[in-house]
Design a protein around this motif. Structure first.
Motif, PDB file in Angstrom:
ATOM      1  N   ALA A   8       0.792  -1.294   0.175  1.00 24.48           N
ATOM      2  CA  ALA A   8       0.102  -0.077   0.087  1.00 24.48           C
ATOM      3  C   ALA A   8       0.992   1.302   0.109  1.00 24.48           C
ATOM      4  O   ALA A   8       1.540   1.464   1.056  1.00 24.48           O
ATOM      5  N   GLU A   9       1.021   1.615  -1.267  1.00 23.63           N
ATOM      6  CA  GLU A   9       2.020   2.979  -1.324  1.00 23.63           C
ATOM      7  C   GLU A   9       1.728   3.706  -2.749  1.00 23.63           C
ATOM      8  O   GLU A   9       1.349   3.112  -3.646  1.00 23.63           O
ATOM      9  N   ASP A  10       1.592   5.198  -2.557  1.00 23.53           N
ATOM     10  CA  ASP A  10       1.238   5.685  -3.340  1.00 23.53           C
ATOM     11  C   ASP A  10       2.582   6.344  -4.593  1.00 23.53           C
ATOM     12  O   ASP A  10       1.987   6.939  -5.413  1.00 23.53           O
ATOM     13  N   ASP A  11       3.490   6.031  -4.135  1.00 22.29           N
ATOM     14  CA  ASP A  11       4.778   6.596  -4.954  1.00 22.29           C
ATOM     15  C   ASP A  11       4.960   5.407  -5.863  1.00 22.29           C
ATOM     16  O   ASP A  11       5.562   4.136  -5.282  1.00 22.29           O
ATOM     17  N   GLN A  12       4.727   5.332  -6.932  1.00 20.62           N
ATOM     18  CA  GLN A  12       4.838   4.261  -8.121  1.00 20.62           C
ATOM     19  C   GLN A  12       6.278   3.649  -8.321  1.00 20.62           C
ATOM     20  O   GLN A  12       6.651   2.481  -8.379  1.00 20.62           O
ATOM     21  N   ASP A  13       7.209   4.860  -7.966  1.00 21.00           N
ATOM     22  CA  ASP A  13       8.595   4.301  -8.326  1.00 21.00           C
ATOM     23  C   ASP A  13       9.056   3.625  -6.986  1.00 21.00           C
ATOM     24  O   ASP A  13       9.974   2.440  -7.403  1.00 21.00           O
ATOM     25  N   ILE A  14       8.679   3.832  -5.766  1.00 22.41           N
ATOM     26  CA  ILE A  14       8.864   2.972  -4.705  1.00 22.41           C
ATOM     27  C   ILE A  14       8.124   1.498  -4.887  1.00 22.41           C
ATOM     28  O   ILE A  14       9.050   0.336  -4.527  1.00 22.41           O
ATOM     29  N   VAL A  15       7.043   1.306  -5.309  1.00 22.15           N
ATOM     30  CA  VAL A  15       6.265   0.137  -5.380  1.00 22.15           C
ATOM     31  C   VAL A  15       7.185  -0.531  -6.556  1.00 22.15           C
ATOM     32  O   VAL A  15       7.215  -1.955  -6.523  1.00 22.15           O
ATOM     33  N   LEU A  48       0.729 -10.504   4.229  1.00 21.99           N
ATOM     34  CA  LEU A  48       1.309  -9.584   5.074  1.00 21.99           C
ATOM     35  C   LEU A  48       0.956  -8.421   4.304  1.00 21.99           C
ATOM     36  O   LEU A  48       0.984  -8.304   2.960  1.00 21.99           O
ATOM     37  N   ALA A  49       1.035  -6.982   4.851  1.00 27.58           N
ATOM     38  CA  ALA A  49       0.800  -6.031   4.311  1.00 27.58           C
ATOM     39  C   ALA A  49       1.964  -4.810   4.686  1.00 27.58           C
ATOM     40  O   ALA A  49       2.493  -4.915   5.863  1.00 27.58           O
ATOM     41  N   LEU A  50       2.579  -4.210   3.658  1.00 31.47           N
ATOM     42  CA  LEU A  50       3.823  -3.092   3.820  1.00 31.47           C
ATOM     43  C   LEU A  50       2.935  -2.121   3.151  1.00 31.47           C
ATOM     44  O   LEU A  50       2.423  -1.805   2.241  1.00 31.47           O
ATOM     45  N   VAL A  51       3.036  -1.014   4.467  1.00 25.90           N
ATOM     46  CA  VAL A  51       1.937   0.053   4.263  1.00 25.90           C
ATOM     47  C   VAL A  51       2.715   1.441   4.584  1.00 25.90           C
ATOM     48  O   VAL A  51       3.436   1.711   5.580  1.00 25.90           O
ATOM     49  N   ASP A  52       2.532   2.379   3.698  1.00 21.76           N
ATOM     50  CA  ASP A  52       2.971   3.591   3.600  1.00 21.76           C
ATOM     51  C   ASP A  52       2.050   4.344   4.558  1.00 21.76           C
ATOM     52  O   ASP A  52       0.882   4.209   4.827  1.00 21.76           O
ATOM     53  N   ILE A  53       2.405   5.545   5.100  1.00 28.73           N
ATOM     54  CA  ILE A  53       1.671   6.203   6.153  1.00 28.73           C
ATOM     55  C   ILE A  53       0.798   7.397   5.291  1.00 28.73           C
ATOM     56  O   ILE A  53      -0.280   7.524   5.431  1.00 28.73           O
ATOM     57  N   MET A  54       1.604   8.257   4.627  1.00 25.86           N
ATOM     58  CA  MET A  54       1.193   9.265   3.884  1.00 25.86           C
ATOM     59  C   MET A  54       0.422   9.000   2.490  1.00 25.86           C
ATOM     60  O   MET A  54       1.129   9.010   1.595  1.00 25.86           O
ATOM     61  N   MET A  55      -0.533   8.365   2.599  1.00 24.09           N
ATOM     62  CA  MET A  55      -1.477   8.084   1.226  1.00 24.09           C
ATOM     63  C   MET A  55      -2.555   8.840   1.154  1.00 24.09           C
ATOM     64  O   MET A  55      -3.464   9.224   2.282  1.00 24.09           O
ATOM     65  N   ILE A  77       5.005  -1.148   8.782  1.00 19.88           N
ATOM     66  CA  ILE A  77       5.135   0.364   8.140  1.00 19.88           C
ATOM     67  C   ILE A  77       6.217   0.535   7.345  1.00 19.88           C
ATOM     68  O   ILE A  77       7.229   0.354   7.973  1.00 19.88           O
ATOM     69  N   LEU A  78       6.263   1.328   6.298  1.00 23.09           N
ATOM     70  CA  LEU A  78       7.164   1.785   5.665  1.00 23.09           C
ATOM     71  C   LEU A  78       7.118   3.372   5.404  1.00 23.09           C
ATOM     72  O   LEU A  78       6.292   3.598   4.609  1.00 23.09           O
ATOM     73  N   SER A  79       7.778   4.100   5.923  1.00 24.74           N
ATOM     74  CA  SER A  79       7.334   5.756   5.896  1.00 24.74           C
ATOM     75  C   SER A  79       8.444   6.567   6.054  1.00 24.74           C
ATOM     76  O   SER A  79       9.730   6.249   6.619  1.00 24.74           O
ATOM     77  N   ALA A  80       8.203   7.912   5.377  1.00 23.02           N
ATOM     78  CA  ALA A  80       9.264   8.686   5.571  1.00 23.02           C
ATOM     79  C   ALA A  80       9.004   9.402   6.980  1.00 23.02           C
ATOM     80  O   ALA A  80       9.972  10.390   7.346  1.00 23.02           O
ATOM     81  N   LYS A  81       8.151   9.281   7.823  1.00 21.27           N
ATOM     82  CA  LYS A  81       7.931   9.743   9.138  1.00 21.27           C
ATOM     83  C   LYS A  81       8.839   9.077  10.055  1.00 21.27           C
ATOM     84  O   LYS A  81       8.549   8.074  10.380  1.00 21.27           O
ATOM     85  N   PRO A 105      16.326  -2.020   0.152  1.00 24.07           N
ATOM     86  CA  PRO A 105      15.288  -2.926  -0.113  1.00 24.07           C
ATOM     87  C   PRO A 105      15.538  -4.398   0.465  1.00 24.07           C
ATOM     88  O   PRO A 105      14.657  -5.362   0.757  1.00 24.07           O
ATOM     89  N   PHE A 106      16.747  -4.623   0.658  1.00 18.89           N
ATOM     90  CA  PHE A 106      17.190  -6.027   0.981  1.00 18.89           C
ATOM     91  C   PHE A 106      16.710  -6.203   2.612  1.00 18.89           C
ATOM     92  O   PHE A 106      16.464  -7.308   3.123  1.00 18.89           O
TER      93      PHE A 106
END
Length: 234
Positions: A8-15, A48-55, A77-81, A105-106
């Motif tokens: 769950a991430e709105d940055d397509q480059d990261i996905v 498993l869910a990998l989730v960004d905060i700011m979406m 959670i995978l976040s810039a915060k 990423p590793f």
């Protein structure tokens, strides 16, 4: 068996970058906002869910709150915060781990594999050593096969990480476990920066089982060493 990971991430480059590293090992479901992530969770088997905060539409915090009402699965959670308050809040609402951007990423994949291994193999590991079907300490009972915790017969809802910590403590009442030992039962490798994660999980467990933090009758803090669950029959 290939596990299914919801990103769950709105940055397509990261996905795209995560998928590049993960596609050969996992099935990937993508969601660019919280509402789409929740819909994907309803419509698919997700391990498993990998989730960004700011979406957009629904942020990661709200997604985790809603997901926890119905699903028991590892959430990372995978976040810039990256502030400590952000990490504590994320763990408090039900995340099992909190990683900050930029990330390796590793390292993310290592956390995913450890979470999957600890969560989905816990039942088979306990069966292999033929432990009792029910663990009991005082008014608490824990079933390692069904992942159900009760106090005086009332079901207590725990996150996967909270369940694993409580199970480890209840398997050996009176034994003191270090923070490193408790963290390793969640995600494997332990670093000093993970101390706060363990403290938050312990605090959440105490609240949920009705253990007064100022005078706990179950989970005791052994200063300078770690934690133990009190053997009520001792």
């Amino acid at each position: 068996m290939r596990y299914t990971i919801l990103i769950a991430e709105d940055d397509q480059d990261i996905v795209d970058m995560l998928a590049l590293y993960m596609d050969h090992e996992f099935e990937i479901i993508r969601a660019s906002d919280g509402e789409a992530a929740l819909k994907a969770l309803h419509e698919n088997r997700v391990d498993l869910a990998l989730v960004d905060i700011m979406m957009p539409k629904m942020d990661g915090y709200e997604f985790i709150r809603e997901a926890r009402k119905e699903y028991n699965l590892p959430v990372i959670i995978l976040s810039a915060k990256g502030e400590d308050t952000d990490k504590v809040f994320g763990l408090n609402i039900g995340a099992d781990a909190y990683l900050t951007k930029p990330f390796n990423p590793f390292e993310v994949i290592a956390y995913i594999k450890a979470s999957l291994r600890r969560f989905y193999q816990l039942g088979s590991e306990t069966e292999s050593v033929k432990e009792p079907k029910l663990l009991k300490v005082g008014d608490l009972t824990l079933n390692p096969e069904t992942f159900v915790v009760r106090k005086n017969g009332t079901v207590i809802t725990l996150t996967p990480s909270e369940f694993k910590i409580l199970a480890k403590l209840m398997r050996a009442p009176g034994r003191v476990f270090t923070k490193a030992q408790l963290y390793e039962c969640i995600n494997g490798d332990y670093y000093e920066s993970d101390d706060n994660t363990v403290m938050v999980h312990i605090s959440n467990i105490r609240v949920k089982i009705g253990d007064d933090p100022s005078n706990p009758s179950y989970i005791k803090t052994i200063r300078g060493l770690g934690y133990k669950i009190e053997d009520q029959d001792a």
